[in-house]
Design an enzyme around this catalytic site. Structure first.
Site, PDB file in Angstrom:
ATOM      1  N   LYS A 299     119.275 119.240   2.580  1.00  0.00           N
ATOM      2  CA  LYS A 299     118.477 118.110   3.059  1.00  0.00           C
ATOM      3  C   LYS A 299     117.677 118.506   4.305  1.00  0.00           C
ATOM      4  CE  LYS A 299     119.141 113.179   4.197  1.00  0.00           C
ATOM      5  NZ  LYS A 299     120.159 112.113   4.280  1.00  0.00           N
TER       6      LYS A 299
ATOM      7  N   SER B  70     119.118 107.944   2.306  1.00  0.00           N
ATOM      8  CA  SER B  70     118.101 108.865   2.763  1.00  0.00           C
ATOM      9  C   SER B  70     118.172 110.246   2.096  1.00  0.00           C
ATOM     10  CB  SER B  70     118.231 109.050   4.284  1.00  0.00           C
ATOM     11  OG  SER B  70     119.502 109.617   4.619  1.00  0.00           O
TER      12      SER B  70
ATOM     13  N   SER C  14     123.708 106.875   2.514  1.00  0.00           N
ATOM     14  CA  SER C  14     122.619 107.796   2.211  1.00  0.00           C
ATOM     15  C   SER C  14     122.948 108.881   1.198  1.00  0.00           C
ATOM     16  CB  SER C  14     122.115 108.449   3.504  1.00  0.00           C
ATOM     17  OG  SER C  14     121.408 107.518   4.290  1.00  0.00           O
TER      18      SER C  14
END
Length: 477
Positions: free
Chosen positions: A80, A155, A179
């Protein structure tokens, strides 16, 4: 070249050891897949093509030498874009870090590399991992691989979409209020939020933070377990980390049974959030799978009445710690929601913050008591199917408007408040062919039990054959 696009990490490990595939062959296959589908999905925003190929060639040469192989040898992994990667751009989805290239890997990346994994690239995130829709001013939006007009969630939406479309077998994500789990639900993959401290975080602005965690994302429970076994374990750079036996995680898939387990289920956690009718129907059918596995299933839920206030009071503190120093100079270019939430935090008094911690303690006692006589609690992961890409978050549920606050995320955020492990696994589709996630919540430090339940559900309700077809670029895939 044979198609290894959707081959699980566990299977790749077996193929390598049997000399039936090479890391270079796999990397070339996945890079070709990225070239094919990523322009439409926008999941991987920085592709480490040259370094990934270099590492894959080195791994293939090592394979030929017959040296002992670490657990993730030659397995591609996506990271990420809020997690530092040495020599690979890490932007946090923010114009403030658009050209930032770290000179050190995050601890979790160090562990993945040491276990033989090869970083293939960075996945998209909303700015500073804030928000349920993966969109930012640097790279734009990540689209849902089941319908390009919809969000991939947030996210960790880039990681979830990359997995769903076969760009990588493993991906790293982060989770504060959902997330890891929300994007997993929206994209039809697996996201595992573990007990705070199990996966040590470094660097971290708040070393004692018990909300934000890093965790594994994958397409199968066995792959998530394998990745977690590598990521977990103590490190003094993370003062809340603790000792574990990683073999407990990898063994969980081989003990995939919940026979006789006491499993509670709740569709809305006592009415914390309205749940879409289709999601409710898919979820309740999934609960029936546990009945068929001879678990002792009951509709029950602890009293969760204080969760909304705890979220309001504790989230503000986290936002201030992370972002208040950016507001004076950079307010104009920061995401609106991030600015708003930080300002709400700045408006809190010390008495407010103390009250949040007191309420959290009382809430914990109710949940702890509830779980003393139960093994697991299951809920839907997300209250709705994926929402339109041009919305900041869910606006409507069953035709009724939803408030502006965090209510949309309470099914996952309530688990974060309690610091419990929870995995999201795919459990079905809506009538429009959109994935629905099942959230399996365990006791504190009960990751092995959560993995066992997920593996049992997966075996009884196989998902592996459900893949988004090749992208058409016309709204649906």
């Amino acid at each position: 070249m044979r198609d290894l696009t959707f081959t699980p990490a566990v299977e790749l490990a077996k193929l390598y050891r049997a000399r039936k595939a090479s890391p270079l062959e796999v990397m070339q296959t996945l890079l070709a897949r990225i070239d094919q589908v990523n322009p439409d999905v926008n999941a991987i925003v920085t592709l480490a093509r040259e370094s990934a190929l270099w590492d894959a060639r080195r791994a293939t040469a090592a394979l030929k030498r017959g040296t002992p192989l670490p657990p993730l040898f030659g397995v591609p992994v996506a990271i990420k874009d809020v997690t530092p990667t040495k020599g690979i751009r890490t932007t946090h989805g923010s114009k403030l870090y658009e050209a930032h290239v770290p000179d050190e890997d995050a601890l979790v990346v160090q562990r993945l590399r040491a276990a033989g994994a090869i970083v293939i690239g960075k996945t998209n995130t909303p700015e500073f991992a804030f928000g349920p829709n993966t969109v930012n001013a640097v790279f734009g939006a990540t689209r849902n691989p089941w319908n390009l007009a919809l969000t991939s969630g947030g996210s960790s939406g880039g990681s979830a979409a990359a997995l769903a479309t076969g760009m990588c077998p493993l991906a790293e994500g982060t989770d504060l209020g959902g997330s890891l789990r929300g994007p997993a639900s929206y994209c039809g993959v697996i996201g595992f939020r573990t007990t705070p401290g199990l996966v040590p975080r470094y660097p971290s602005v708040l070393a004692w933070d018990t909300y934000s965690v890093e965790g594994p994302m994958a397409r199968t429970t066995a792959d998530a377990a394998l990745m977690l076994a590598v990521m977990a374990g103590p490190d003094d750079r993370s003062p809340i980390s603790y000792e574990i036996d990683p073999r407990d995680f990898t063994a969980a898939g081989t003990k995939a049974s919940v026979k006789g387990w006491r499993i509670a289920w709740s569709t809305a956690l006592g009415g914390l959030v309205p749940v879409d009718d289709e999601v409710r129907a898919v979820f309740e059918r999934a609960v029936g799978v546990f009945n068929s596995l001879n678990a002792r299933v009951e509709n029950a839920c602890p009293d969760m009445r204080d969760v909304p206030e705890i979220v309001r009071l504790t989230r503000g503190l986290l936002m201030v710690a992370r972002h208040a120093d950016k507001l004076p100079e950079h307010r104009a270019i920061l995401q609106d929601g991030l600015v708003e939430n930080t300002e709400l935090g700045l408006a809190l008094s010390s008495r407010d913050i103390a009250r949040g911690e007191l309420l959290r303690t009382q809430q914990w006692e109710r949940v702890r008591t509830f779980l003393e006589v139960r093994d697991l609690l299951v809920t839907p992961t997300a209250a709705t199917p994926p929402f339109p890409l041009d919305q900041p978050h869910v606006l409507m549920v069953n035709g009724q408007p939803l408030g502006k606050g965090m209510q949309r995320s309470f099914l996952t955020y309530a688990v974060s408040v309690m610091g419990l492990p929870a995995i999201s696994i795919p459990c079905g589709f809506t009538r429009d062919g959109l994935p629905v996630g099942l959230q399996i919540i365990g006791k504190r430090r009960g990751e092995a039990a959560v993995l066992r339940a997920a593996a049992a559900f997966e075996a009884a309700h196989p998902w592996a054959h459900h893949r988004p077809p090749v992208l058409s670029g016309k709204g649906n895939v």
